[in-house]
Design an enzyme around this catalytic site. Structure first.
Site, mmCIF file in Angstrom:
data_model
loop_
_atom_site.group_PDB
_atom_site.id
_atom_site.type_symbol
_atom_site.label_atom_id
_atom_site.label_comp_id
_atom_site.label_asym_id
_atom_site.label_seq_id
_atom_site.Cartn_x
_atom_site.Cartn_y
_atom_site.Cartn_z
ATOM 1 N N GLU A 343 -18.596 -5.900 4.024
ATOM 2 C CA GLU A 343 -19.645 -5.938 5.046
ATOM 3 C C GLU A 343 -21.041 -5.640 4.494
ATOM 4 O O GLU A 343 -21.825 -4.934 5.133
ATOM 5 C CB GLU A 343 -19.329 -4.937 6.170
ATOM 6 C CG GLU A 343 -18.073 -5.294 6.924
ATOM 7 C CD GLU A 343 -17.681 -4.253 7.974
ATOM 8 O OE1 GLU A 343 -17.199 -4.660 9.025
ATOM 9 O OE2 GLU A 343 -17.830 -3.038 7.713
HETATM 10 C C1 TNX Z 1 -14.291 -2.966 9.367
HETATM 11 S S1 TNX Z 1 -12.482 -3.074 7.201
HETATM 12 C C2 TNX Z 1 -14.737 -2.169 8.338
HETATM 13 C C3 TNX Z 1 -15.034 -0.753 8.603
HETATM 14 C C4 TNX Z 1 -14.861 -0.401 10.037
HETATM 15 C C5 TNX Z 1 -13.639 -1.069 10.580
HETATM 16 C C6 TNX Z 1 -13.333 -0.682 11.990
HETATM 17 C C7 TNX Z 1 -13.654 -2.901 6.404
HETATM 18 C C8 TNX Z 1 -13.477 -3.143 5.021
HETATM 19 N N1 TNX Z 1 -14.776 -2.560 7.031
HETATM 20 O O1 TNX Z 1 -16.344 -0.460 8.170
HETATM 21 O O2 TNX Z 1 -14.729 0.971 10.130
HETATM 22 O O3 TNX Z 1 -13.789 -2.448 10.502
HETATM 23 O O4 TNX Z 1 -12.146 -1.241 12.429
#
Ligand code: TNX
Length: 538
Positions: A343
Site C-alpha cells: 500500500e
Molecule cells: C490491508 S494487508 C493492509 C493493512 C490493513 C489491513 C486491514 C496489508 C498488507 N495491508 O495495512 O491493516 O488491510 O484489513
C-alpha cells in the site's frame, strides 16, 4: 432439523462418518448441536489440525497418579518439551508427573534421528495400555506431538484446577507431518499496542494448533512499537499514539527478546515487520528529516492507509533503514525480516523501485532473508531468497497475480494470506460488531474451504511455503477482541497449513471444530459462536 432428534451416540457415529448432511432432502438449515459433554475417550485423530495418518486400534492409554514422563539422558531440548508437557498436565490432573530418565517410564518422549520421514516437525504417537510413546526426529516435532496429546485428552485438561475424571488417550498410532513448512499468525501491534503478556497469550493460542511462525507487524502510521537504540525518537515520540488516540506503547529490546524467547520455547519463529516505504507516518513524525519537505507532520490516530512514504531521494532515508534493520536483524534469531512494501500509494513507482532496491540488500547484508508483501513483485524485484506474502483477493486483477506467479517461477517462496479468506480482522458476517469488511465478510467456512497449494494461478505448490493468518487491529484494542475474531477461524487456517488436502472437508471439519468449544472454554478463550458450526448444546 432431523438431527436434533438423533440420540447422541448415533449423532457421534453419523458425524464420525461425515454423513450428517448426506441423505437429507433439503440442505441443512444450520447445524444441530453436539452433545453437551465430551466423550470420555476422544477418537484417535479427531483433533485440529487433522493428522496426516491415523491408525486407531487397541485399548486406550491412561494417565495416572503414578505416570512418569521418560526422556533420554543428556538431551536438554527433549527435557524442556517434557517439562512443558508436565506443566500442561499437572494442574488439571493433580498428578506429580515427574520427568525422569528411567526407560521404564510409561509416557515416553524420544528422538529418533533416523526417522527421516518425520522431517523437521513430524512426530509419531503410539498409544496403548500402560505406554504412550511420542517419537520425533527433532524437539520441534516432539513439541507438535505434545499438542496432539493435549487435544486427545478431555478439554478439562486445560483447566487450572484439579478435575476429577479419567484421562485416557484412544489406542493406536498417529503418524503426522505438516504439509507446509510455514504456518504463520500475524499480530498487528502497531494500530493498537498489545503488551508482552498479551502477545504471550496469543503465542499460547497459536501453539496449540501447531503454528510455527509469529509475524509481528511492529510499525505503522499510528505507532512505532520496537525500541531502536540508534534512533531513540522512534519510541520516545513515535510510540505514544495509537488508533483512537490511546496511549500506544512499545517493547524495549529486552522485552522484545523475551517475546522471541517465549515463542522459541514453543518452537515458533518470530518474524518482525518494519513496514516500508508506506505505513511510515510514525517514523516521519519522530524524525522530520525523513520527510521530503523536512517538516514534522502531526501524529495520526485514524485508520486510513496509503498516505505516508519515506523519501527516496534523501540519503538520510537509507541511513535510517540501515540503523533500524541492523538492530532488528540483531534481535532476530529467525531467518526472516519482513520489510512490508504494501500500500505504498504515496510513493511513485520509480521511487518504490529505488527504495526497495536499496533496502532489500540491507536485510541480506545483516544475514537475514527478505520477507515482503506481494507488491514487491510488481513494483520492484525480490532479491534471491525472498519470501513473498500474497494478500490479494479473488477479485485481484489477473495481472497482479501473474506478477506473483512470475516471482515464484524465478525462485521466490510464496506464503498465502488471501485477505478474503485468511484475514482474521474481516467481519464474519454483516452483523459482526468488530472488524473491517473491505475484503468482504469471511465466514468460518470461507476461511477454511480453500486450498493454499492451488489458490494462486500459475504458482506451483512447490513454491508455496505455507499459509499465514493476519490479525490487523484497527478495530481491536483488547485481548478479548482478538479472541473473538481469531476464534474460531484461527484453528481452520492452521489445518490448511498442516493437514493433507485429501483428508480435509468442511462437513467433517465443522464437527471437529464444534468439539473444540470445550477447549476454548477451558482455556478462557472468548470465541464467536458462528451459526455455521454444530457447537455443543448449552
Ligand atoms: C490491508 S494487508 C493492509 C493493512 C490493513 C489491513 C486491514 C496489508 C498488507 N495491508 O495495512 O491493516 O488491510 O484489513
Amino acid at each position: 432439523m432431523r438431527r436434533r432428534l438423533l440420540a447422541p451416540a448415533l449423532l457421534l457415529l453419523a458425524t464420525a462418518l461425515g454423513c450428517t448432511e448426506a441423505g437429507t432432502a433439503a440442505p441443512a438449515p444450520g447445524p444441530a448441536a453436539l452433545p453437551a459433554a465430551e466423550p470420555d475417550v476422544r477418537p484417535l485423530g479427531r483433533i485440529i489440525p487433522l493428522p496426516a495418518s491415523v491408525e486407531p486400534g487397541g485399548a486406550p492409554y491412561t494417565l495416572t497418579a503414578a505416570t512418569r514422563i521418560g526422556v533420554p539422558a543428556g538431551a536438554p531440548a527433549v527435557r524442556a518439551v517434557a517439562e512443558r508437557l508436565a506443566g500442561l498436565l499437572r494442574p488439571a490432573t493433580g498428578f506429580r508427573l515427574p520427568v525422569v530418565t528411567d526407560p521404564a517410564a510409561d509416557l515416553v518422549l524420544r528422538l529418533d534421528p533416523s526417522a527421516g520421514a518425520l522431517g523437521d516437525e513430524g512426530y509419531a504417537l503410539r498409544s496403548a495400555p500402560g505406554r504412550l510413546t511420542l517419537t520425533a526426529r527433532t524437539p520441534a516435532g516432539l513439541f507438535r506431538g505434545v499438542q496432539t496429546v493435549r487435544q486427545q485428552l478431555p478439554a478439562a485438561i486445560e483447566r487450572t484446577t484439579v478435575q476429577r475424571r479419567a484421562w485416557r488417550i484412544a489406542g493406536g498410532t498417529v503418524t503426522d507431518t505438516p504439509r507446509f513448512p510455514y504456518r504463520g499468525a500475524m499480530l498487528d501491534v502497531a494500530r493498537h499496542f498489545f503488551t508482552v503478556e498479551e502477545v504471550k497469550a496469543y503465542i499460547d493460542r497459536i501453539a496449540l494448533y501447531k503454528y510455527n511462525v509469529l509475524h509481528l507487524h511492529l510499525t505503522d502510521d499510528q505507532g512505532w512499537r520496537i525500541a531502536i537504540r540508534s534512533r531513540p525518537e522512534l519510541t520516545s515520540t513515535g510510540a505514544a499514539t495509537e488508533v483512537g488516540g490511546g496511549p500506544g506503547g512499545f517493547y524495549t529490546q529486552e522485552q522484545y527478546k523475551e517475546i522471541v524467547r517465549y515463542a522459541a520455547a514453543a518452537h515458533i519463529e518470530v518474524v518482525p515487520e518494519i513496514d516500508m516505504p508506506g505505513h511510515t507516518h510514525a517514523a516521519l513524525v519522530s524524525y522530520p528529516e525523513l520527510n521530503c519537505d523536512g517538516r514534522r507532520p502531526e501524529p495520526y490516530t485514524g485508520i486510513e492507509v496509503g498516505f505516508s512514504t519515506l523519501c527516496a531521494e534523501k540519503e538520510v532515508t537509507y541511513a535510517f533503514a540501515e540503523d533500524v534493520l541492523r538492530e532488528i536483524a540483531a534481535l532476530t534469531p529467525g531467518r526472516y525480516v519482513h520489510i512490508g512494501g504494501d500500500e505504498a500509494k504515496s510513493t511513485s513507482p520509480a521511487d518504490y523501485r529505488t527504495l526497495m532496491d536499496r533496502v532489500q540488500p540491507l536485510v541480506t547484508r545483516h544475514g537475514k532473508q527478505v520477507m515482503a508483501w506481494h507488491q514487491l513483485t510488481g513494483d520492484a524485484t525480490p532479491v534471491p531468497g525472498a519470501l513473498i506474502q500474497y494478500w490479494g483477493l479473488d477479485r485481484t486483477p489477473a495481472e497482479e497475480k501473474e506478477e506473483v506467479a512470475r516471482a515464484a517461477r524465478a525462485g521466490a517462496g510464496i506464503v498465502v494470506s488471501p485477505a478474503d479468506r485468511a484475514y482474521l480482522d474481516m467481519k464474519y458476517d454483516a452483523d459482526t460488531p468488530l472488524g473491517l469488511k473491505w475484503a468482504g465478510t469471511v465466514s468460518v467456512r470461507r476461511a477454511y474451504d480453500w486450498d493454499p497449494g492451488t489458490h494462486l494461478p500459475g504458482v506451483p505448490e512447490s513454491a508455496v511455503r505455507g499459509v499465514e493468518a493476519p490479525l490487523w487491529t484497527e478495530t481491536l484494542s483488547t485481548p478479548e477482541q482478538l479472541d473473538t475474531m481469531a476464534f474460531p477461524r484461527l484453528p481452520g487456517l492452521a489445518e490448511l497449513g498442516w493437514s493433507p488436502a485429501a483428508g480435509r472437508d468442511w462437513d467433517t471439519y465443522r464437527i471437529r471444530l464444534g468439539e473444540q468449544a470445550h477447549r476454548f472454554d477451558a482455556l478462557g478463550i472468548g470465541w464467536y459462536r458462528s451459526p455455521e458450526v454444530p457447537w455443543p448444546a448449552r
